[in-house]
Design a protein around this motif. Structure first.
Motif: not given
Ligand code: GTP
Ligand code: SPV
Ligand code: MN
Length: 623
Positions: A132, A162, A226, A318
């Motif tokens: 991330m 990702a 996320k 992201e």
């Protein structure tokens, strides 16, 4: 293709063949493969996408939606995040805040682990290693993770959202330092969603950097990189390390093509309140020759100070966009349509689908739904032609239906979006859906007043979380559903991080509202979308001293003549309305704020002082 029975000796050779060499990751996989009873294990990354898509199509888990576009429906009672079922657990009772639903990890870990036992029997466990952050980022030590999921569509989403592959965990400086995410879908029709007997648990064990989500295959409930990692875990890590902030923020660049100057703005709007749309914004036609907006991120930003220049830098951790479909069309957001064009590999979820033409549709895609309903099914899978009279008025798409596409598909993606250092921040903005009181934009130059403004962000509820539409609620910095530690400490951490920027490097704050409505007929007073750029340009001019604005107790608002409104239509009366301060409404608001802030233990005195300053200035306004 690498597949094996998890309980056989083949597991080791599966991991070998996948090139997964990190011993701590292998231990993690071994434990959970055994515990969940998965029948096979498969290590997947971006390189597996085409094959996984073929398999998912063949299994009917996803449906073709034209060339290189796909469609899936989620279980009907599994269409949004569930805030009541989301918990942050640690060993420290002092971590309990107002919004983080804190529970002790000693209680939660065994409970969720118990629910997961043998719950993936006869399923494949996909091992999804991810990062991330842009590779090489100074925050990369907080960014590595591995999600285990028993749902192939979730793996497809992760690959879009990702950076995924064994390379992101194989050479970690500390092999055990990665976020451990376990996603077990469970028996969706028998989980009592929304009832007294709800079986779902979405738990972040923050002090163990472990995420255990049971009972959903939708969005933030299931894509653990996320919001579970990118927001809850990361904000906890940022606080404990005192190094950074992790916020539900969009992140954009605005370039003045005449001067070559680029400003970067990040900011938080509650879920389904316009972050994706703002980040994908095209300049209005009349300003397009001069200005360009570039997309860095639409949902998460991690912020830290670079001591070498004293500025705040932000990255988008992201790799994709999970955007709200509703009202996305050529007028509101042509960029979003470009990002889901044929060949993008986009995955639509819970929009309406035509099984004959492989078309998709959602409310607001066109002014009216397709006239010929042949082949069209609503998001639940029901044929429109077979709907009962009672159901005739119901939306075809779920209000929280979404599209999932990678950043590289976004037409206005910034050229340097993978720059590991991130971009220096000129302004931090907050905004929510509020039908009255909040003007179009009010700028705040004082740090404590800016943080205070974020803490008192209020908005109408939306469909992104289960709940009621149309009710006002406070959503500090748009982090209410993602808060991981106490709000008082959160405010102090904000003051410290932003306060450690140099004076010259400190961002300006602003509060924006695109959603003010006419009390009579409810229409939006401000056209919104592309025209929102006009408010942000004014903010940058204010920061640079080329406009002065009008001082009010709650910040500086634009003088009507200072906004560049070329090519836009708004009546002088409506413009006056969106640029003015409604004293009686603000007076009432301050009492609500006082109660809201009083919930938070240990709120820094600077925040209370800011509250009192603003309240006194409002009291001094003429009736
Ligand atoms: P999450 O992904 O849930 O965090 O939400 P988000 O903040 O990214 O929301 P998004 O940009 O997807 O917007 C949600 C809804 O707000 C969509 O239906 C948009 O059409 C609508 N919307 C966005 N910007 C504007 C605007 O400027 N004016 C109006 N009236 N509606 C807007
Ligand atoms: C939100 O609800 O704020 C989202 C979508 O961005 S989800 O990933 O489901 O949280
Ligand atoms: Mn969000």
């Amino acid at each position: 293709m690498i597949k094996t029975r998890a309980d056989s000796a083949d597991l080791e050779s599966t991991l070998d063949r996948a090139g997964l060499i990190n011993p701590a990751v292998r231990d993690f996989v071994r434990y959970w493969a055994h515990h969940t009873g998965a029948s096979q294990v498969e290590v997947v990354g971006a390189a597996d996408d085409a094959r996984l898509v073929r398999e998912s199509l063949a299994a009917g888990e996803i449906l073709p939606a034209g060339d290189g576009r796909y469609y899936a429906r989620s279980y009907v009672k599994d269409t949004a995040r569930s805030e009541e079922r989301t918990i942050v657990a640690t060993a420290r009772p002092g971590d309990k805040g107002v919004y983080n639903n804190w529970r002790s990890s000693g209680e939660m870990r065994p409970l969720v682990t118990g629910l997961m036992r043998d719950a993936s029997a006869d399923k494949t466990m996909y091992v999804v290693p991810y990062l991330m952050a842009p590779p090489g980022s100074p925050l990369a030590p907080y960014a590595a993770g591995v999600e285990l999921t028993d749902h192939r569509t979730v793996a497809l989403h992760m690959i879009r959202m990702a950076r995924c592959g064994v390379e992101y965990v194989n050479s970690l400086p500390e092999p055990g330092r990665f976020v451990r995410g376990v996603h077990v879908t469970g028996d969706l029709p028998n989980l009592g969603q929304g009832t007294q007997d709800d079986q779902r648990y979405f738990v972040t064990v923050a002090d163990e950097r472990t995420i255990l989500h049971f009972g959903s295959s939708y969005g933030g409930n299931a894509l653990l990189g996320k919001i579970a990692h990118g927001l809850r875990q990361a904000s906890y890590d940022g606080w404990v390390s005192q190094e950074f902030l992790a916020e539900q923020f969009m992140l954009i660049g605005i370039t003045d093509k005449q001067t070559g100057r680029t400003w970067h703005i990040c900011g938080g709007f509650p879920s389904a309140s316009g972050k994706t749309n703002l980040a994908m914004m095209l300049a209005p036609d009349s300003l397009g020759d001069r200005y360009h907006v570039s997309f860095y991120g639409d949902d998460i930003a991690w912020l830290q100070v670079d001591p070498s220049d004293g500025r705040i830098y932000a990255i988008n951790p992201e790799f994709g966009v999970f955007g709200v479909a509703k009202d996305t069309n050529e007028v509101t957001n042509p960029t979003a349509l470009g990002s889901v064009a044929p060949g993008t590999g986009v995955l639509f979820t819970n929009v309406a689908y035509n099984e004959l033409t492989q078309d998709v549709w959602w409310e607001g895609r066109t002014p009216a739904p397709p006239a010929d309903v042949t082949g069209w099914r609503d998001w639940t899978g029901q044929l429109i032609s077979e709907r009962s009279a009672d159901d005739a008025g119901k939306p075809w798409a779920h209000p929280n239906s979404r599209f999932t596409t990678t950043l590289a598909n976004v037409p206005n993606i910034a050229a340097d979006f993978e720059n590991p250092r991130g971009v220096p921040i000129d302004a931090i903005i907050f905004g929510g859906r509020t039908r009255d009181r909040e003007p179009l934009i009010r700028a705040i130059t004082d740090l404590a007043e800016g943080v205070y403004d974020g803490l008192t962000l209020g908005a109408e509820a939306t469909f992104a979380a289960e709940g009621v539409d149309g009710q006002l609620r406070y959503d500090p910095m748009s982090m209410r559903p993602f808060m991981s530690y106490p709000e008082g400490a959160y405010a102090a951490h904000w003051l410290r991080i932003i306060g450690s920027a140099s004076d010259a490097g400190r961002p300006i704050f602003a509060h924006v509202n695109w959603f003010q409505r006419d009390p009579e007929d409810g229409h939006f007073l401000w056209p919104g979308y592309r025209d929102n750029l006009r408010a942000l340009l004014w903010l940058m001019q204010l920061k640079e001293g080329s406009v002065q604005g009008v001082r009010t107790p709650v910040g500086i608002v634009p003088a009507a003549a200072e906004l560049d409104l070329e090519g836009m239509s708004i009546s002088p009366a409506e413009l006056g309305k969106v640029l003015s301060i409604d004293a009686p409404r603000w007076r009432a608001e301050m009492a609500h704020r006082e109660r809201h802030l009083a919930q938070f233990d240990g709120l820094p005195e600077e925040i209370w002082a800011a509250h009192r300053r603003v309240a006194a200035a409002i009291e001094a306004l003429p009736e």
